[in-house]
Design a protein around this motif. Structure first.
Motif, short mmCIF file in Angstrom:
data_model
loop_
_atom_site.label_atom_id
_atom_site.label_comp_id
_atom_site.label_asym_id
_atom_site.label_seq_id
_atom_site.Cartn_x
_atom_site.Cartn_y
_atom_site.Cartn_z
N MET A 23 -130.91 -18.50 -57.31
CA MET A 23 -129.58 -17.94 -57.55
C MET A 23 -128.68 -18.03 -56.33
N MET A 24 -129.21 -18.49 -55.20
CA MET A 24 -128.44 -18.48 -53.97
C MET A 24 -127.18 -19.34 -54.04
N SER A 25 -127.25 -20.48 -54.74
CA SER A 25 -126.12 -21.40 -54.76
C SER A 25 -124.89 -20.80 -55.43
N SER A 26 -125.09 -19.95 -56.40
CA SER A 26 -123.95 -19.34 -57.12
C SER A 26 -123.86 -17.85 -56.85
N LEU A 27 -124.42 -17.43 -55.71
CA LEU A 27 -124.51 -16.00 -55.43
C LEU A 27 -123.14 -15.33 -55.35
N GLY A 28 -122.17 -16.00 -54.71
CA GLY A 28 -120.85 -15.40 -54.56
C GLY A 28 -120.19 -15.11 -55.89
N ALA A 29 -120.18 -16.11 -56.77
CA ALA A 29 -119.57 -15.92 -58.08
C ALA A 29 -120.29 -14.86 -58.89
N ILE A 30 -121.61 -14.85 -58.78
CA ILE A 30 -122.40 -13.87 -59.53
C ILE A 30 -122.08 -12.46 -59.06
N LEU A 31 -122.01 -12.26 -57.74
CA LEU A 31 -121.75 -10.92 -57.20
C LEU A 31 -120.38 -10.42 -57.60
N VAL A 32 -119.38 -11.32 -57.64
CA VAL A 32 -118.04 -10.91 -58.08
C VAL A 32 -118.11 -10.42 -59.53
N MET A 33 -118.80 -11.18 -60.37
CA MET A 33 -118.93 -10.80 -61.77
C MET A 33 -119.69 -9.48 -61.92
N VAL A 34 -120.77 -9.33 -61.15
CA VAL A 34 -121.57 -8.11 -61.23
C VAL A 34 -120.75 -6.90 -60.82
N LEU A 35 -120.01 -7.02 -59.73
CA LEU A 35 -119.19 -5.89 -59.26
C LEU A 35 -118.13 -5.52 -60.29
N ALA A 36 -117.55 -6.54 -60.93
CA ALA A 36 -116.55 -6.27 -61.98
C ALA A 36 -117.19 -5.53 -63.15
N GLN A 37 -118.38 -5.97 -63.56
CA GLN A 37 -119.05 -5.33 -64.69
C GLN A 37 -119.55 -3.93 -64.33
N VAL A 38 -119.96 -3.74 -63.09
CA VAL A 38 -120.35 -2.40 -62.64
C VAL A 38 -119.16 -1.45 -62.77
N ALA A 39 -117.98 -1.91 -62.34
CA ALA A 39 -116.78 -1.08 -62.46
C ALA A 39 -116.47 -0.76 -63.92
N VAL A 40 -116.59 -1.75 -64.79
CA VAL A 40 -116.32 -1.53 -66.22
C VAL A 40 -117.30 -0.52 -66.80
N VAL A 41 -118.58 -0.69 -66.51
CA VAL A 41 -119.60 0.18 -67.10
C VAL A 41 -119.47 1.61 -66.58
N ILE A 42 -119.23 1.76 -65.28
CA ILE A 42 -119.06 3.12 -64.72
C ILE A 42 -117.85 3.79 -65.36
N ALA A 43 -116.75 3.05 -65.51
CA ALA A 43 -115.55 3.62 -66.12
C ALA A 43 -115.83 4.08 -67.55
N VAL A 44 -116.50 3.25 -68.32
CA VAL A 44 -116.80 3.62 -69.70
C VAL A 44 -117.76 4.81 -69.75
N ALA A 45 -118.77 4.80 -68.88
CA ALA A 45 -119.76 5.89 -68.88
C ALA A 45 -119.13 7.22 -68.50
N VAL A 46 -118.31 7.21 -67.44
CA VAL A 46 -117.74 8.46 -66.91
C VAL A 46 -116.57 8.96 -67.74
N PHE A 47 -115.65 8.05 -68.10
CA PHE A 47 -114.41 8.47 -68.74
C PHE A 47 -114.46 8.44 -70.27
N VAL A 48 -115.45 7.78 -70.83
CA VAL A 48 -115.54 7.72 -72.30
C VAL A 48 -116.82 8.39 -72.79
N VAL A 49 -117.98 7.87 -72.40
CA VAL A 49 -119.24 8.42 -72.90
C VAL A 49 -119.35 9.90 -72.58
N PHE A 50 -119.14 10.27 -71.34
CA PHE A 50 -119.28 11.66 -70.92
C PHE A 50 -118.32 12.57 -71.67
N ARG A 51 -117.11 12.10 -71.90
CA ARG A 51 -116.09 12.95 -72.51
C ARG A 51 -116.28 13.07 -74.03
#
Length: 400
Positions: free
Chosen positions: A297-325
């Motif tokens: 995975m090293m060759s595409s690590l940068g692109a993968i990490l950007v995608m992962v960080l974006a999805q982490v933000a999406v999931v945390i937002a949904v979990a905290v602001f939607v699921v919890f509420r």
């Protein structure tokens, strides 16, 4: 040089990895504080060690994962064997609400993934792979759709999807506990002294009962029947043009077995089933994480990490602001938010591990352990298939 770990050797390594993870969690307070499952701790450390061997000494370690896949089937079979129809009925409203939230999550993940891909000049197909295909869908969905994308001309699509799913598995195990713990501490939440809590206490006391050899043999028989009969069901449905994941049919067989046994007043031993589920879950997670091929995975690590960080933000937002509420802003809601992080980034076993880490520290949550596995096992894969096909039909994909 290549070292292949196969057969029972992989169980030896997995048990040692679990022991290492438990030791590290005990020795490093911040791991306990943020409720990181010990299977995640040990599994990540092992995969980093394997990476160091390959990078520093050109020693490649490969793992035969047939037993891992069997433990996944066993784990979902235990979910089915613990699913009583009267209990399923209690999850009605909450199950409906979280199913709607799951649709929202899948759509948001794909918008985020496709948006990043198009802004960076990549084909939208890569964004879809870095959306609900790999994160909510996990490795199985990533492999299946990655092959379809590769045939359509997306170079390295399958490998990219698998890499996203792998890092998603790690992220889901790392953020679920902290998110749930933060919600619990911020709002001063604790298990309610209600009938559900009393039931949770009764189930906890039941799980501590002595398990005899007859219970173990009966549970092993039930699990084997679930896996075997589930495969028969899959073969039958495949002949009718309907393909379902093996874990789903194994769980469905488990539901039929346990409710049939109850109807004949011959209930299965719940503590034995619970212990089998815990064992299968921990071994599956350890094997999944320790066998990650980080080097590829090293060759595409940068692109993968950007995608992962974006999805982490999406999931945390949904979990905290939607699921919890929408689930009531109570203790069960916080535990479900933690589990939802696992569902959105990893898989149902990660969701269960996150919730287990929380409830072992703060107390039981009957509702969370009822609803989240049902969302993960029954609904999210089916909904994901519909959502993926919807996005493929969009104009920027050429209308399919």
């Amino acid at each position: 040089m290549e070292i292949k770990i196969a057969n029972l050797d992989i169980i030896i390594v997995a048990v040692l990895v679990l022991a290492l993870g438990k030791l590290l969690n005990r020795k490093l307070p911040f791991l306990e504080k943020y409720n990181i499952p010990f299977a995640v701790t040990g599994g990540i450390l092992c995969s980093l060690f394997v990476l160091a061997l390959q990078a520093g000494w050109n020693i490649k370690v490969s793992f035969d994962l047939q037993l891992r896949d069997l433990f996944l089937l066993f784990f979902f079979s235990t979910i089915g064997l613990g699913a009583k129809l009267n209990t399923l009925a209690r999850g009605g409203k909450m199950l409906f609400l979280l199913t709607l939230v799951a649709v929202l999550l899948l759509v948001a993940q794909n918008i985020a993934g496709i948006g990043i891909a198009m802004l960076s000049g990549q084909a939208p197909g890569y964004g879809l792979l870095a959306g609900s295909v790999s994160f909510a869908g996990g490795h199985g969905t990533a492999i299946a759709w990655g092959e379809v994308a590769a045939e359509a001309g997306l170079k390295g699509a399958a490998e990219f999807g698998i890499a996203c799913a792998t890092f998603g598995l790690i992220a889901g195990g790392l953020i679920g506990g902290p998110v749930g713990g933060w919600l619990i501490e911020r709002h001063g939440l604790r298990p309610a002294e209600t009938a559900s809590a009393a039931q949770g206490q009764a189930e906890a006391e039941e799980s501590c009962q002595e398990i005899h050899i007859d219970d173990v043999l009966g549970t092993l028989l039930a699990l084997s029947v679930c896996v075997t009969a589930g495969e028969w069901v899959n073969q039958f449905l495949a002949g009718k043009g309907l393909s379902l994941p093996g874990f789903l049919t194994a769980m469905m067989v488990g539901i039929v077995i346990t409710n049939t046994a109850d109807a004949f007043r011959r209930p299965l031993n719940r503590p034995a089933i619970d212990r089998a589920g815990e064992l299968s879950l921990q071994l599956f997670l350890a094997m999944s994480l320790m066998s990650m091929d980080l080097m590829s995975m090293m060759s595409s690590l940068g692109a993968i990490l950007v995608m992962v960080l974006a999805q982490v933000a999406v999931v945390i937002a949904v979990a905290v602001f939607v699921v919890f509420r929408v689930t009531g802003r109570n203790y069960d809601s916080a535990v479900m938010a933690s589990g939802f992080c696992g569902l959105g980034l990893g898989a149902t076993p990660v969701a269960i591990a996150n919730m287990t880490a929380l409830t072992s520290k703060y107390g039981p949550s009957v509702q969370a352990f009822l609803v989240i596995p049902l969302i993960g096992a029954f609904f999210i894969d089916l909904l994901n298939a519909v959502v993926i096909k919807f996005f493929i039909a969009m104009p920027f994909f050429g209308g399919g």
